[in-house]
Write a protein that holds these residues in place. Structure first.
Motif, PDB file in Angstrom:
ATOM      1  N   THR A  92       0.857  -1.185   0.000  1.00  0.00           N
ATOM      2  CA  THR A  92       0.000   0.000   0.000  1.00  0.00           C
ATOM      3  C   THR A  92       0.889   1.229   0.000  1.00  0.00           C
ATOM      4  O   THR A  92       2.056   1.175   0.413  1.00  0.00           O
ATOM      5  CB  THR A  92      -0.924   0.034   1.226  1.00  0.00           C
ATOM      6  N   THR A  93       0.333   2.334  -0.441  1.00  0.00           N
ATOM      7  CA  THR A  93       1.116   3.574  -0.473  1.00  0.00           C
ATOM      8  C   THR A  93       1.604   3.975   0.917  1.00  0.00           C
ATOM      9  O   THR A  93       2.797   4.267   1.091  1.00  0.00           O
ATOM     10  CB  THR A  93       0.287   4.702  -1.113  1.00  0.00           C
ATOM     11  N   PRO A  94       0.758   3.988   1.944  1.00  0.00           N
ATOM     12  CA  PRO A  94       1.250   4.374   3.272  1.00  0.00           C
ATOM     13  C   PRO A  94       2.316   3.417   3.806  1.00  0.00           C
ATOM     14  O   PRO A  94       3.272   3.857   4.468  1.00  0.00           O
ATOM     15  CB  PRO A  94      -0.014   4.328   4.146  1.00  0.00           C
ATOM     16  N   ALA A  95       2.165   2.121   3.526  1.00  0.00           N
ATOM     17  CA  ALA A  95       3.159   1.151   3.993  1.00  0.00           C
ATOM     18  C   ALA A  95       4.523   1.447   3.386  1.00  0.00           C
ATOM     19  O   ALA A  95       5.558   1.283   4.046  1.00  0.00           O
ATOM     20  CB  ALA A  95       2.718  -0.270   3.646  1.00  0.00           C
ATOM     21  N   MET A  96       4.540   1.906   2.140  1.00  0.00           N
ATOM     22  CA  MET A  96       5.820   2.184   1.502  1.00  0.00           C
ATOM     23  C   MET A  96       6.544   3.327   2.194  1.00  0.00           C
ATOM     24  O   MET A  96       7.771   3.330   2.294  1.00  0.00           O
ATOM     25  CB  MET A  96       5.627   2.483   0.007  1.00  0.00           C
TER      26      MET A  96
END
Length: 504
Positions: A92-96
């Motif tokens: 996911t974008t936030p995880a990155m």
């Protein structure tokens, strides 16, 4: 090369057509992505004052069909310059962003391959440094370097590590919820007894059902479209999409669930549906999250975008908060909250009606999964008091009518033509009975309409990314929007290069 690099910029993101067959020119091919990755490394080198061989970069993707090929060439581009790479697979974008924060990784930068909620044939790239998401000026710099299409080959052997980072990020979310609820009776599974449905729209958010909710004891039966499928065969993964919201609403009612959760493709946005099938989205979602934040941080400034309702402002102010209505664009909203904090004006929440919500306690990262974790903590605590989450927004005043129009500008000079209309509108409003310009406008013109002239407000502004004037209207009476539209059409009709078919 097929790409016009400048046209790939979409604010602080890169987006383009990545798959043939949609009747659109393909301009984001793997080789272009490789040159873009070179640009990102050069940006990092300048920011950190080091060479690529000393950099660690993480790469992830959502479920789009073009993701694997783009990811492969992005990683190739990074290793050409000697970077050590974490291949995070489906993410996911936030995880990155969190790959730059978590102790076991401490990456210098990260790349997420996604085009958010856009149709399947699009793809794109989002970039993070340890300071957060790249700004539009950074994207300009990356694309400027990429457009030279210079090949770089490092002499050092680079290390590529494949990791299931979403598994690690899920554990972070699980611990946040456990510690937030602090249940004495059931610390490990504080969501036992709750039936919670996830609709991931075949994007990257299905993990939340199995790796977060189920681990915490929730009954997730009835969850749907959790398997990644880049064709998005069921509905667009987008909380702003009416069809998508209807899917999760029906699932909640059919399964007699306590809560429904819907994510966008790359999980930087989310919305919920309560046990009665009521959508808590847009203004209602902002009100809900604001009420949670204001319990923890009294008098916090809540930064929102420009199209939030009058009732929301009244709700936030009644809770002791300060509503700061700013510009559209999630980066604009986030950056404004960051700016306020630097001026020692406490702002703990920046949130856009699209569902992008960024909390100060979470690096001002717009993270749909973290947002839902915050809501789940509150749901569990309210349950101990015999209350439901919707009780927090029972006093929110909702408009009787709301409309959103897109008026296409057919003049080649879109910005100047649109700006002239907005300037002329200000003069029109000053001479129109019942209309008055709202103070502290940060974009376009927001106008209040009195009880005999629509009993509401409208906002006319230039779109951030499209050649259109965006018009938002709300009224507190039945038929009020039409009263406002009628007066606006009198003014707008004289602009021959403005398409009024949507409003008429």
């Amino acid at each position: 090369m097929l790409a016009n690099y400048n046209k790939l910029q979409n604010g602080s993101d890169i987006r383009g057509v990545a798959i043939d067959g949609a009747g659109k020119e393909v301009n984001l091919i793997p080789e272009v992505a490789k040159f873009i990755s070179y640009g990102f490394v050069k940006l990092l080198e300048n920011k950190i004052n080091t060479k690529g061989k000393n950099l660690k970069v993480a790469v992830g993707m959502d479920s789009r069909l073009s993701g694997p090929d783009l990811k492969a060439t992005v990683i190739e581009g990074l290793t050409d310059l000697g970077c050590s790479v974490y291949d995070c697979g489906m993410a996911t974008t936030p995880a990155m962003f969190m790959t730059t924060v978590l102790e076991n990784y401490k990456c210098d930068g990260s790349i997420m391959i996604t085009a958010s909620h856009l149709p399947y044939y699009y793809n794109g790239l989002k970039f993070f440094t340890r300071e957060g998401g790249c700004e539009k000026e950074d994207i300009q710099s990356i694309l400027s370097i990429a457009s030279k299409e210079e090949s770089y080959y490092g002499i050092n052997s680079s290390k590529i590590s494949k990791v299931d980072f979403i598994d690690e990020y899920s554990k972070v979310l699980v611990n946040i919820i456990r510690n937030g609820v602090s249940s004495k009776e059931n610390y490990n599974q504080p969501l036992v007894g709750f039936k919670i449905i996830v609709d991931a729209g075949n994007g990257a958010g299905g993990f939340f059902a199995y790796k977060v909710l189920e681990v915490l004891g929730a009954d997730i039966s009835g969850s749907q479209f959790t398997e990644p499928d880049g064709r998005f065969p069921n509905h667009i993964p987008n909380p702003e999409n009416e069809e998508a919201m209807e899917y999760i609403r029906n699932a909640v009612l059919v399964n007699n669930a306590d809560l429904g959760i819907i994510f966008d493709t790359d999980v930087d946005r989310a919305a919920i549906v309560d046990s009665n099938g009521r959508e808590i989205n847009k203004n209602a979602l902002i009100a809900l999250v604001s009420s949670i934040i204001l319990e923890e941080h009294q008098s916090s400034i809540i930064v929102t975008d420009s199209i939030t309702s009058t009732g929301l402002g009244e709700f936030i102010n009644k809770l002791g908060g300060i509503h700061h209505r700013f510009k559209r664009g999630y980066r604009n909203v986030i950056n404004e909250a960051v700016r306020l904090n630097k001026e020692e004006k406490e702002s703990y929440l920046a949130i856009e009606t699209s569902g992008h919500a960024a909390l100060k306690e979470n690096y001002f990262l717009d993270d749909g999964a973290y947002l839902i974790a915050k809501i789940l903590i509150k749901i569990a605590k309210l349950n101990e008091e015999g209350k439901r989450i919707e009780s927090l927004i029972k006093d929110l005043k909702m408009p009787w009518e709301s409309s959103d129009f897109r008026l296409e500008i057919k003049n080649d000079n879109v910005k100047d033509y649109g700006a002239k209309i907005i300037t002329d509108l200000q003069n029109y409003v000053k001479s129109t009975e019942g209309f008055s310009i709202v103070n502290n406008n940060y974009e376009g013109v927001r106008v209040t309409c009195d009880k005999t002239n629509g009993d509401g407000w409208f906002l006319l502004r230039l779109s951030l990314h499209e050649p259109v004037l965006a018009l938002n209207i709300e009224s507190d009476i039945k038929g009020g929007n039409q009263l406002i539209v009628d007066k606006l059409v009198i003014f707008l009709d004289k602009y021959n290069e403005l398409d009024l078919s949507d409003i008429k």
